[in-house]
Scaffold this active site. Structure first.
Site: not given
Length: 301
Positions: A175, A205-206, A226
């Site tokens: 990322t 995702g985050d 991560g």
């Protein structure tokens, strides 16, 4: 006060060549981002420039080079946010080389923060973003086939859980992200990703979740990378910004990473506080990052 810092993911490099490719890519991104800072003096433009460079580089898990879903296609997430709490994000984006530019369009041209699904596709079409049908690169196709074989052998389940839960995967999550501050004191954070290999169920995702993978406020700007699921649960980027109300960027990152370690979260963070101090850290074995501060030579890891 101008400064920019970028990251190209975190985890464990597979080889020296893999590490070198990431360092090459982030060096180009940070140099181009800082050049934009010098020319335009805009933190937002610098972040978009740096992230766009990495989205074009197949080394990174974003744009061209994104990992594949279980179906064998690409769905990308991105977000951008500034110190005035302006924010835009996209999830599940397809056939776009620069998701960060679509996230910025959400921030600047809508009343919303996060777009996904059919409405996102309509938004992209109405605004006339150019489509890109050549985003899958050979190494990602190889990885996808290897994952399918693991499922067939019973080493992993269809939905991603490892059969040997105690064994962590030795891989690198590429990322990309950037944070910048300009001479006006404006701060911006941006993050872009192809998400998790073999993801399914419309996984988000985050990176596009404000406060998780991307965050900025009047105290600082943060981008994370991560294990997205744990980063979301910890609202990790917002946690760093909270600590920057009292501490410099580096100490704030360090405190947040202690929380991450406690919960066994493999992650990396980059941050800038309102005074231009830089914070960098990771709980994983490796992380690629680089920064340039006004009047200083680039620092690249």
């Amino acid at each position: 006060m101008k400064a920019i810092i970028v990251h190209g993911g975190t985890g464990s490099f597979k080889s020296v060549t893999d590490a070198d490719e990431h360092r090459r890519g982030i060096e180009e991104a940070v140099r181009q981002g800082f050049l934009t800072l010098e020319k335009i003096n805009s933190a937002e433009e610098a972040v978009v420039t740096a992230v766009s460079v990495m989205e074009e580089d197949p080394t990174f898990n974003c744009g061209r080079g994104s990992v594949l879903t279980y179906r064998g296609d690409i769905e990308m997430d991105a977000a951008i946010m500034d110190n005035n709490l302006n924010a835009g994000a996209v999830s599940g984006l397809k056939r776009i080389l620069h998701p960060i530019t679509v996230a910025r369009a959400v921030m600047e041209q809508t009343d919303h923060v996060l777009l996904a699904g059919a409405e996102l596709e309509e938004f992209v079409t109405v605004l006339g973003f150019p489509r890109e049908d050549n985003l899958i690169v050979p190494k990602r196709l190889v990885q996808w086939k290897e994952e399918l074989e693991k499922i067939a052998r019973g080493e992993k389940t269809r939905f991603g859980k490892s059969v040997k839960l105690a064994k962590k995967a030795e891989e690198y999550h590429s990322t990309c992200g950037a944070v910048a501050i300009d001479d006006h004191g404006r701060m911006t954070a941006g993050t872009s990703t192809g998400g998790m290999m073999m993801k399914s169920f419309g996984r988000v995702g985050d990176s596009p979740i404000i406060g998780a993978g991307t965050y900025a406020d009047s105290f600082g700007a943060v981008s994370a990378t991560g294990h997205g699921e744990k980063i979301m649960k910890l609202t990790l980027s917002r946690l760093v910004a909270f600590f920057m109300e009292q501490y410099p960027a580096q100490k704030s990152v360090d405190i947040a990473l202690e929380r991450a370690r406690y919960f066994d979260c493999e992650c990396g963070l980059i941050a800038l506080d309102r005074y231009g101090n830089i914070g960098i850290g990771h709980t994983s074995k490796d992380m690629s990052w680089a920064f340039i501060k006004d009047g200083h030579a680039p620092v690249i890891f």
